[in-house]
Design an enzyme around this catalytic site. Structure first.
Site, mmCIF file in Angstrom:
data_model
loop_
_atom_site.group_PDB
_atom_site.id
_atom_site.type_symbol
_atom_site.label_atom_id
_atom_site.label_comp_id
_atom_site.label_asym_id
_atom_site.label_seq_id
_atom_site.Cartn_x
_atom_site.Cartn_y
_atom_site.Cartn_z
ATOM 1 N N GLY A 322 0.857 -1.191 0.000
ATOM 2 C CA GLY A 322 0.000 0.000 0.000
ATOM 3 C C GLY A 322 0.883 1.227 0.000
ATOM 4 O O GLY A 322 1.027 1.936 -0.985
ATOM 5 N N CYS A 391 -5.998 22.115 18.887
ATOM 6 C CA CYS A 391 -5.903 22.465 20.304
ATOM 7 C C CYS A 391 -5.259 21.339 21.075
ATOM 8 O O CYS A 391 -5.896 20.684 21.907
ATOM 9 C CB CYS A 391 -7.288 22.760 20.847
ATOM 10 S SG CYS A 391 -8.011 24.115 19.962
#
Ligand code: LLP
Length: 463
Positions: A322, A391
Site C-alpha cells: 500500500g 488544540c
C-alpha cells in the site's frame, strides 16, 4: 530498522545544547528525489513544481492544506511492482493506504488487484469498476453484511481471520449457492522491526491464527471440511514500514512449512500464498527503502527454495503493498500562519493543517521532512518544529526540521511522502475540514477527493 516509525531513540533537538545538533542539509533548497515524487522540481523562480504546475498557483486554485498526488508516479510504481513480480504473481494494492475511484481506475488499468478491508472500500472498488474477482476482502472482524456483500459480488478471495469467520463465510456462501475462495491469515511469529502498533506477525495480537500451537493448522482442517469454502492458500502480513527482507524470508519459510504439513496431513497442495504488504518508504532522505525488484527476487527465491526442499510445486505468490505505491506519490501543501521563536528552545512554525490531515507523527512518532516551496532562500538554517493549528500540544507535523531562518507567514511549506495513511486516516478533530486530494499530471490538476465543507459537517449533525 526503520528510523521513521521507531518509537524510541534520541531526539536531537530536545535536549542537546547549542552546537551539538547534527549538521543541517548542505542545501536547504534542494528537493531530495528519495522523498519527493518523480515530477517535483523547482522552476527558474525557485518555486517548486509538480507535473509542471507551480505550487503557488496550485495553492491559489485549490487552497491549503491540500494533498497533491502525482499520477505518473503512482502509475510508474504500479508498473514497477507488476513487472518485478511478473505474470506468475499478483500484486494487490492495499486500499487502506489511500483509496478513491480514480485510484481504483488506475489500478484496474495497470493490472493490479485490490485489497479492501471494509464495506466502504469494497463499495468504492466496485463502483469504480474493479472486477470483483480481482478484489480480496480482509479484516479481523468482518460484519455479516460485509461478508454477504463480498460473497454476492463474487470477490476473488476472502482472507479469513478466526474460527468463527470460517463458519460465517462458509454459511454465507452456501446460502448464496456459491463456493467462496478463501485464504487463512496466519501469524508466523516474526518480530518485524517497526513500531509496535503496525507490527502484525508476533503472536500476541488481534490478527491471524498462530502457526505455533497449531491454531493455523486447525483452521485449515476446519476450512477443508466445509462445502461453502474453497481453501486456496495461506496469508501472512508481518507489519508495515519495514526496510529489510529478512522478516519476509522467515515468514515465507514458515508459511511454506505449513503448506508441507497440509500436504502431509490432507494430501492437498494449496495453490497460493500471500506474503502481505509492509515495504517501507523514505520519509526523510536518510531512509533507504528496497526496490520492488529486490523484494521480488528475495521472496521468489526463498519460496522456490523452500518448496523444492519440501517437494512442493511452487504456489502462486501474491503481495499487498500500500504505502510503497502511494506513499511517495503525494505531498501536503500548507501555508505558514505564525512563526514563534522561543529563545534557547526552538522555533515553532505553525501551518494551517496538522494532526487532522496527518496523524502519523502523533500516533507513531513518525519522522517527516519539510521544505519551503513557494521560494528559495539564502538564509541560514533554523532548527524548527512544524506544528498544526489544533488544540493539542502533540499536534506536530514535523518534529525536528531545518528551515531557512527567514521563513515567514504566507510562505508555503510542503511535507513529502504523505500519500499513504494521511488522507485515509484524516479526521475532523476540532471540526477541521478534511483537505482535498488533487491529482497532477502533464500540466493539469484535478480534484479527485474534494475539500470538506461546513455543510458536510453540519449534514451529519442531526440533533
Ligand atoms: N496487507 C494487509 C493485510 C495489511 O493489514 C496492510 C496494512 C497492508 C497489506 C499494507 O501495508 P503497507 O504496504 O501499506 O505497509 N496506519 C499505519 C499502517 C497500518 C497498516 C495496516 N495494514 C501507518 O500509517 O503507518
Amino acid at each position: 530498522m526503520s528510523r521513521s516509525a521507531h518509537p524510541a531513540g534520541p531526539r536531537y533537538a530536545d535536549v542537546l545544547p547549542e552546537g551539538h545538533h547534527p549538521a543541517p542539509p548542505a542545501d536547504l533548497n534542494a528537493l531530495h528525489p528519495r522523498v519527493w515524487s518523480r515530477t517535483v522540481s523547482r522552476n527558474e523562480d525557485g518555486v517548486a513544481t509538480v507535473g509542471g504546475l507551480d505550487v503557488k498557483r496550485l495553492a491559489e486554485e485549490f487552497g491549503t492544506p491540500a494533498y497533491f498526488l502525482d499520477e505518473d508516479d503512482f502509475r510508474a510504481r504500479c508498473r514497477a511492482w507488476r513487472e518485478a513480480f511478473g505474470p506468475d504473481a499478483d500484486v494487490f494494492y492495499a486500499g487502506k493506504a489511500f483509496l478513491s475511484r480514480a485510484v481504483v481506475r488506475w489500478l484496474t488499468e495497470e493490472g493490479l488487484n485490490l485489497d479492501v478491508c471494509s464495506a466502504g472500500e469494497l463499495a468504492t472498488a466496485l463502483d469504480a469498476g474493479m472486477p470483483a474477482e480481482r478484489i480480496a476482502l480482509h479484516g479481523n472482524n468482518k460484519s455479516a453484511e460485509e461478508i454477504t456483500r463480498a460473497v454476492e459480488a463474487g470477490v476473488g478471495r476472502i482472507v479469513v481471520d478466526s474460527f468463527q469467520e470460517i463458519v460465517r463465510v462458509a454459511h454465507t456462501a452456501q446460502r448464496a449457492g456459491k463456493r467462496q475462495r478463501v485464504q487463512i491469515r496466519v501469524t508466523v511469529g516474526v518480530e518485524a522491526h517497526t513500531h509496535e502498533f503496525i507490527a502484525t506477525a508476533h503472536e500476541d495480537q488481534k490478527f491471524g491464527l498462530p502457526l505455533a500451537g497449531g491454531q493455523a493448522a486447525e483452521a485449515v482442517r476446519r476450512a477443508l471440511k466445509l462445502d461453502g469454502l474453497e481453501l486456496i492458500g495461506i496469508h501472512s502480513h508481518i507489519g508495515s514500514q519495514i526496510f529489510d527482507t529478512s522478516g519476509f524470508e522467515v515468514a515465507a519459510h514458515r508459511v511454506v512449512g505449513l503448506l508441507r504439513e497440509i500436504r502431509d496431513e490432507h494430501g492437498v497442495e494449496l495453490p497460493e500464498i500471500d506474503l502481505g504488504g509492509g515495504l517501507g518508504i523514505a520519509y526523510t532522505p536518510e531512509d533507504d527503502p528496497r526496490e520492488p525488484r529486490e523484494i521480488a527476487t528475495a521472496l521468489r527465491g526463498i519460496v522456490e527454495r523452500e518448496c523444492a526442499a519440501a517437494g512442493l510445486a511452487v504456489p502462486r505468490l501474491s503481495v499487498e503493498p500500500g504505502r510503497a505505491i502511494v506513499g511517495p506519490t503525494a505531498f501536503t501543501l500548507y501555508e505558514v500562519g505564525t512563526v514563534k521563536e522561543l529563545p534557547g528552545l526552538r522555533t515553532y512554525v505553525s501551518v494551517d493543517g496538522g494532526m487532522s490531515d496527518n496523524i502519523r507523527t502523533a500516533l507513531y512518532d513518525a519522522d517527516y521532512s519539510v521544505s519551503l516551496v513557494s521560494r528559495t532562500s539564502t538564509a541560514g538554517p533554523m532548527l524548527s518544529r512544524v506544528v498544526g493549528k489544533h488544540c493539542e500540544s502533540g499536534d506536530i507535523v514535523v518534529r525536528d526540521a531545518f528551515l531557512p531562518a527567514d521563513v515567514a507567514p504566507g510562505d508555503l511549506l510542503a511535507v513529502p511522502a504523505t500519500g499513504a495513511y494521511c488522507r485515509s486516516m484524516a479526521s475532523n478533530y476540532n471540526h477541521a475540514l478534511r483537505p482535498p486530494v488533487v491529482v497532477v499530471k502533464d500540466g493539469e490538476a484535478r480534484v479527485i477527493v474534494r475539500r470538506e465543507t461546513e455543510e458536510d459537517l453540519l449534514r451529519l449533525d442531526v440533533g
